[in-house]
Scaffold this active site. Sequence first.
Site, short mmCIF file in Angstrom:
data_model
loop_
_atom_site.label_atom_id
_atom_site.label_comp_id
_atom_site.label_asym_id
_atom_site.label_seq_id
_atom_site.Cartn_x
_atom_site.Cartn_y
_atom_site.Cartn_z
N HIS A 196 49.22 -3.91 92.92
CA HIS A 196 48.27 -3.49 93.75
C HIS A 196 47.71 -4.58 94.53
O HIS A 196 47.71 -5.80 93.97
CB HIS A 196 46.84 -3.02 93.10
CG HIS A 196 46.12 -2.21 93.57
ND1 HIS A 196 44.75 -3.05 94.54
CD2 HIS A 196 45.63 -0.78 94.00
CE1 HIS A 196 43.95 -1.89 95.00
NE2 HIS A 196 44.44 -0.71 94.60
N ASP A 273 46.53 -6.67 84.81
CA ASP A 273 45.49 -5.78 85.29
C ASP A 273 45.67 -4.40 84.68
O ASP A 273 46.62 -3.59 84.76
CB ASP A 273 46.04 -5.68 86.77
CG ASP A 273 45.47 -4.64 87.71
OD1 ASP A 273 44.95 -3.77 87.06
OD2 ASP A 273 45.43 -4.46 88.96
N GLN A 276 44.98 0.81 85.74
CA GLN A 276 45.77 2.21 85.45
C GLN A 276 45.91 2.63 84.15
O GLN A 276 46.56 3.66 83.94
CB GLN A 276 46.86 2.29 86.44
CG GLN A 276 46.63 2.29 88.07
CD GLN A 276 45.77 3.33 88.40
OE1 GLN A 276 45.59 4.45 88.00
NE2 GLN A 276 45.07 3.41 89.65
N LYS A 299 37.70 4.15 86.82
CA LYS A 299 39.12 4.66 86.73
C LYS A 299 39.32 5.12 84.93
O LYS A 299 40.23 5.54 84.58
CB LYS A 299 40.19 3.72 86.99
CG LYS A 299 40.26 3.27 88.34
CD LYS A 299 41.32 2.89 88.77
CE LYS A 299 41.32 1.97 90.16
NZ LYS A 299 41.60 2.83 91.27
N CYS A 437 47.37 0.90 98.55
CA CYS A 437 47.25 -0.52 98.33
C CYS A 437 48.30 -1.07 97.49
O CYS A 437 48.05 -2.05 96.68
CB CYS A 437 45.89 -0.77 97.33
SG CYS A 437 44.40 -0.05 98.34
N1 PLP Z 1 44.91 -2.69 90.09
C1 PLP Z 1 45.18 -1.47 90.05
C2 PLP Z 1 46.59 -1.40 89.30
C3 PLP Z 1 44.53 -0.34 90.69
O1 PLP Z 1 45.17 0.86 90.68
C4 PLP Z 1 43.47 -0.61 91.45
C5 PLP Z 1 42.89 0.37 92.29
O2 PLP Z 1 43.34 1.56 92.45
C6 PLP Z 1 42.96 -1.94 91.59
C7 PLP Z 1 43.63 -2.95 90.85
C8 PLP Z 1 41.67 -2.22 92.04
O3 PLP Z 1 40.57 -1.32 91.59
P1 PLP Z 1 38.95 -1.48 92.03
O4 PLP Z 1 39.25 -1.02 93.49
O5 PLP Z 1 38.40 -0.59 91.10
O6 PLP Z 1 38.67 -3.05 91.90
#
Ligand code: PLP
Length: 478
Positions: A196, A273, A276, A299, A437
């Site tokens: 992401h 991270d 997900q 999430k 993203c």
């Molecule tokens: N990392 C991953 C794999 C994501 O899917 C997302 C959001 O879709 C993020 C980071 C960023 O999350 P947030 O916008 O809640 O900070």
Amino acid sequence: MTIPDVDRALRPVTAGYPSPAGTAVPNGTALPAGTALPGSAADPAGGGTTAPPHPQSAPQSAPQSPSDPAAPPGGFSPELARRDVPILHRTVNGHPLVWLDNGATTQKPRQVIEALSGFYGAANSNIHRGAHTMAREATEMYEAGRAAVARFLGAASPDDIVFVRGTTEAINLVAQSWGRSHLGPGDDILVPVLEHHSNIVPWQLLAKETRARVVPVPLGPDGGIDLDAYADLLSVRTRLVAVSQASNVLGTVPPVREMTALAHRYGAKVLVDGAQAVAHFPVDVQALDADFYVFSGHKLFAPTGIGALYAKPEILGDMAPWQGGGNMIESVDFSHTTYAPVPHRLEAGTGHIAGVVGLLAALNWLTSFDRQAVAAYETSLMAYAQHTLAAVPGLELLGSAPDRIAVLTFTLAGHDPAAIAEWLDRDGIAVRAGHHCAQPALAHYGLTSAARASLALYNTPEEVDQLAASLLRLQQDT
Ligand code: PLP
């Protein structure tokens, strides 16, 4: 400080706010005009929805409908979750809502909604300051939330947990605090192509400042990380590997534990991270041996604006403040300021206290289910969805790595992804369209945009059928 039992900490929040039997939507929850609540979500029958039958359209060889009544006793049924989530019982454009945008955000169970309104209605106070009862209670709840996150992630201590706004803020925190003092010219940060943007751009900013390099780790044709290339890219210059435990666009679940062990041989740290991952399968940061682990509450059925960073205690203890303000100091003097120990040193200002209370309620809710059974249910729902969507002419699914969460990113011949999402929305089906993203991951497939259906524990095979039927109608209408 002793960490109070989670339930005891929540009691002052919910006291005076009993959940009226049979009320799906708590008092004060206003629905947009024109929306309807067909049946009660608190109805044991699941608010008007019944266990989905075997889809008539499924061919003989189709994977068994995951919530088949013949499912083994003790197995998970999505109705158990659905009856708690009021929003799933509204209509959109005259159709029952089919929420397949869980990768963007998840819907909230009434337990979370009631914890939030209960906190503001009966327990609101700032924390860690003030000698009054309300401040003490709010502080207990906040710290109970920290303890619950530690347990949820398998961390050794609540002190290993820092509250942040979400995954993005956690990664920026690590980049700005740990990264600035541990990276220099010529150092490498390895980042798989499936990440992401939140797990790419903060490292690019850091690399620019420190004259380090962000090195992309390529993907294989199935959307899995090319592990041979990864092994070749690791070197004594590698300071950090930043990798998702599950991809938001390809669904890939990389072998993070093995990747971490390999990185550690070179003395590199690993940030995982978990944005997900956390809603889909149990996590154990100590078993992963992750140096950093980050996730967003929203999430995970919790409110927006709250998330957490885990770091190993020896790493966290060494991390300098990245923001200054109240709550993070020990003493302030114009000639010399000293800082609080971690995790408070990294939590400047008033945090999202109600968000922590909501996160605590969400963790209680999610962990009230057998998580292995939930993961097994989602795996079978994913297999069913892959099979069902394959019957739509012109539909191509992205990513086919063996280990995946229930994310279905797809293209449909002759249709722009944005137009697909608009079409589905007319049928009350919410999917996402765009670059998700994750532009480098889409570029790997020569794409700039795709549609994505992302599933959660409350989704049903019936909803998958509705998605496929709507897509079939779109193909036939044009
Ligand atoms: N990392 C991953 C794999 C994501 O899917 C997302 C959001 O879709 C993020 C980071 C960023 O999350 P947030 O916008 O809640 O900070």
